[in-house]
Design a protein around this motif. Structure first.
Motif, PDB file in Angstrom:
ATOM      1  N   GLN A  44       0.957  -0.930  -0.205  1.00  0.00           N
ATOM      2  CA  GLN A  44      -0.067   0.090  -0.116  1.00  0.00           C
ATOM      3  C   GLN A  44       0.592   0.965   0.220  1.00  0.00           C
ATOM      4  O   GLN A  44       0.055   1.825  -0.447  1.00  0.00           O
ATOM      5  CB  GLN A  44      -0.669  -0.313   1.332  1.00  0.00           C
ATOM      6  N   ASN A  45       2.317   1.531   0.742  1.00  0.00           N
ATOM      7  CA  ASN A  45       3.320   1.797   0.942  1.00  0.00           C
ATOM      8  C   ASN A  45       3.514   2.747   0.068  1.00  0.00           C
ATOM      9  O   ASN A  45       3.737   3.391  -0.616  1.00  0.00           O
ATOM     10  CB  ASN A  45       3.742   2.205   2.241  1.00  0.00           C
ATOM     11  N   ARG A  48       1.270   4.240  -3.571  1.00  0.00           N
ATOM     12  CA  ARG A  48       0.450   5.422  -3.052  1.00  0.00           C
ATOM     13  C   ARG A  48       1.431   6.303  -3.814  1.00  0.00           C
ATOM     14  O   ARG A  48       0.914   7.483  -4.569  1.00  0.00           O
ATOM     15  CB  ARG A  48       0.476   5.589  -1.488  1.00  0.00           C
ATOM     16  N   THR A  49       2.653   6.434  -3.786  1.00  0.00           N
ATOM     17  CA  THR A  49       3.837   6.978  -5.058  1.00  0.00           C
ATOM     18  C   THR A  49       3.950   6.739  -6.162  1.00  0.00           C
ATOM     19  O   THR A  49       4.431   6.753  -7.019  1.00  0.00           O
ATOM     20  CB  THR A  49       4.822   7.008  -4.016  1.00  0.00           C
TER      21      THR A  49
END
Length: 318
Positions: A44-45, A48-49
């Motif tokens: 998920q982290n 996001r980018t």
């Protein structure tokens, strides 16, 4: 479908005999109950980018499972004395290794020597697909990591194959034509570097002309992309490039397949009916994809006491 902690998961149908007894849903429930959530947080982290991580993980998972089975052999770094799978030509553009490293580091802190790198790849790929809008399917775990990684063993279906040629590669792994057409639907979020398709743009089969089956507008677009000489990449789905949907199939029906094999899926009488079905029915594609991914993730898995649980995904345990 079932609901677990507010997350919708697709149930999958697994052909009898595909998944070995020690590969099961909830394998880490007692030994590392937060294993899947730890991996999910890392994915998920990153997503996001960098939403392109979905395509990267799908490619890594596919390239791993098609060589020696799903045993994380693709993660091993080469040494001075031995070249690993990473050095094989088809794997030189595989990426996402640092995400697997991060997930492994976090898992080792929580549950030392418990969760395999092979399972991390499988879980991370599933989670990245779901984040991109694809199915969030339940996967059995319990894979163990392999003890061999050799550049000489890498043999993967070429993007220039015909449907029949590609099917031979998939059939050798116990996968069907429907599995193949479904799994290639992952190209809905994929990219390809120009060297894999530029012959279709400039000199198709030695004709000095573009492939007549490719949409002329797409030929013009891709010719500009590939004209720089630096081997850039292009999206395989020119419509919804970062969304895991069924638009890939609609694109190839419009002769907008970038890779030759992708376009052949829509043209070959063996696969064309499946392409048409998935183009019309996105839900059917998503369910079929969930089933096919679980099936692929069970190819030649090591279970029980076979292999090992690596402490560092890039090197074999000492």
């Amino acid at each position: 479908m079932i609901n677990i902690s507010g997350i919708i998961f697709l149930l999958v149908t697994i052909p009898f005999g595909i998944v070995m007894a020690d590969l099961r849903v909830g394998f880490y429930n007692s030994t590392c109950p937060n294993a899947e959530s730890i991996v999910r947080q890392v994915v998920q982290n990153r997503f996001r980018t960098d939403p392109s991580i979905t395509a990267a993980l799908l490619r890594m998972h596919f390239h791993d499972c098609f060589v020696r089975g799903c045993d994380a052999s693709i993660l091993i770094d080469s040494t001075k004395s031995k070249s690993s799978e990473k050095d094989a030509s088809p794997n030189l553009t595989v990426r996402g290794y640092e995400l697997i490293d991060e997930a492994k580091k976090n898992l080792e802190a929580a549950c030392p020597s418990t969760v395999s790198c092979a399972d991390i790849i499988t879980i991370a790929t599933r989670d990245s697909v779901a984040l991109a809008g694809g199915p969030n399917y339940i996967i059995p775990t319990g894979r163990r990591d392999g003890l061999v990684s050799s550049v000489s063993e890498v043999s993967l279906p070429s993007p220039s194959f015909s449907v029949s040629q590609a099917l031979q590669s998939f059939s050798a792994k116990g996968l069907t034509l429907n599995d193949m057409v479904t799994l290639l639907g992952a190209h809905t979020v994929g990219i390809a570097h120009c060297n894999f398709f530029q012959a279709r743009l400039f000199n198709f089969q030695g004709t000095s002309k573009p492939d007549p089956t490719m949409d002329p507008t797409l030929v013009a677009i891709l010719s500009k992309v590939c004209g720089s000489g630096s081997n850039p990449a292009a999206f395989l789905d020119q419509n919804t490039s970062f969304v895991f949907d069924n638009q890939f199939y609609n694109q190839i029906l419009l002769n907008r397949g970038v890779l030759l094999l992708d376009e052949q899926l829509a043209l070959d009488k063996l696969s064309a009916p499946m392409v048409l079905n998935f183009a019309r029915n996105g839900a059917a594609f998503q369910q079929s994809f969930a089933n096919a991914m679980v099936k692929m993730g069970s190819i030649q898995v090591l279970v029980g006491t076979a292999g090992e649980i690596r402490q560092n995904c890039r090197v074999f345990n000492q």
